[in-house]
Motif scaffolding. Sequence first.
Motif, PDB file in Angstrom:
ATOM      1  N   VAL A 135       1.102  -1.393  -0.269  1.00  0.00           N
ATOM      2  CA  VAL A 135      -0.386   0.003  -0.425  1.00  0.00           C
ATOM      3  C   VAL A 135       0.708   1.435  -0.255  1.00  0.00           C
ATOM      4  N   GLY A 136       2.207   1.182   0.985  1.00  0.00           N
ATOM      5  CA  GLY A 136       2.411   2.227   0.650  1.00  0.00           C
ATOM      6  C   GLY A 136       3.765   2.356   2.100  1.00  0.00           C
ATOM      7  N   TYR A 160       6.262   4.860   4.269  1.00  0.00           N
ATOM      8  CA  TYR A 160       6.867   5.917   5.149  1.00  0.00           C
ATOM      9  C   TYR A 160       7.887   6.358   5.737  1.00  0.00           C
ATOM     10  N   GLU A 170      -3.931   6.631   4.867  1.00  0.00           N
ATOM     11  CA  GLU A 170      -4.734   7.281   3.717  1.00  0.00           C
ATOM     12  C   GLU A 170      -5.516   6.069   2.661  1.00  0.00           C
ATOM     13  N   GLU A 171      -3.895   5.610   2.229  1.00  0.00           N
ATOM     14  CA  GLU A 171      -4.380   4.881   0.717  1.00  0.00           C
ATOM     15  C   GLU A 171      -4.872   3.537   0.908  1.00  0.00           C
ATOM     16  N   ARG A 173      -8.054   3.673   1.919  1.00  0.00           N
ATOM     17  CA  ARG A 173      -9.540   4.050   1.270  1.00  0.00           C
ATOM     18  C   ARG A 173      -9.541   2.813   0.069  1.00  0.00           C
ATOM     19  N   GLU A 174      -8.305   3.272  -0.305  1.00  0.00           N
ATOM     20  CA  GLU A 174      -8.393   2.378  -2.010  1.00  0.00           C
ATOM     21  C   GLU A 174      -9.101   1.372  -2.158  1.00  0.00           C
ATOM     22  N   PRO A 222      -8.639   4.291   7.123  1.00  0.00           N
ATOM     23  CA  PRO A 222      -6.469   4.881   7.361  1.00  0.00           C
ATOM     24  C   PRO A 222      -6.306   3.678   8.745  1.00  0.00           C
TER      25      PRO A 222
END
Length: 143
Positions: free
Chosen positions: A116-117, A119, A130-131, A133-134, A139
Motif C-alpha cells: 500500500v505504501g 513511509y 489514507e491509501e 481507502r482504495e 485508514p
Amino acid sequence: MQRTRPISLLILFTIGLALSASNAFAQPSPSTPTRLALEVTFYPGRKPAYETVPGPDSKPSGAWFGLFAHIASWQAPAGAAQVEAVRVVSRVEGNAVRVTVSTLSGSKALENEQQVGTYLIQETDKISIEELREFGIEPLKSN
C-alpha cells in the motif's frame, strides 16, 4: 625435557581447536534494542497495538491485523480479492523509522500481499495510511 615440548604443543593445539570450535558455533549477537515502539490504531474505539521497532541491522518485523474498520459505502472492483488483513512492518533507518504497509488476501493462507505504501517517520510523527481507502479500509493510524 624433549618429551615435555611435544606434550606442551599438543595441549596448546587442543586449546586452540577448542577456542576456534566455540567461535564457529557461537550464535550471532542480537542487535541492540532500539527502545522504540510503533503505536498502531487499527480499529476506532479499540486500544492501539504496540510493535517493537527493530534496529537497522535487523530484519524488518511487524504484525498483521485481521480486525480493521471497513468503509461501508465502498464496493470492491469486479474480480478483486477480498482483503483479509493489513500488515505493518517497521525498522530503524538512519534517524527515522521506515514503515511499510500492505494488504493480505488469499483463500489459503493470506498468500497474496499488495504493498500500500512505505513511509519514513520521525520518533514523534503521527501518520494516517489514507491509501487504505482504495481497498475499502478505514485508514490505520500510527502514533
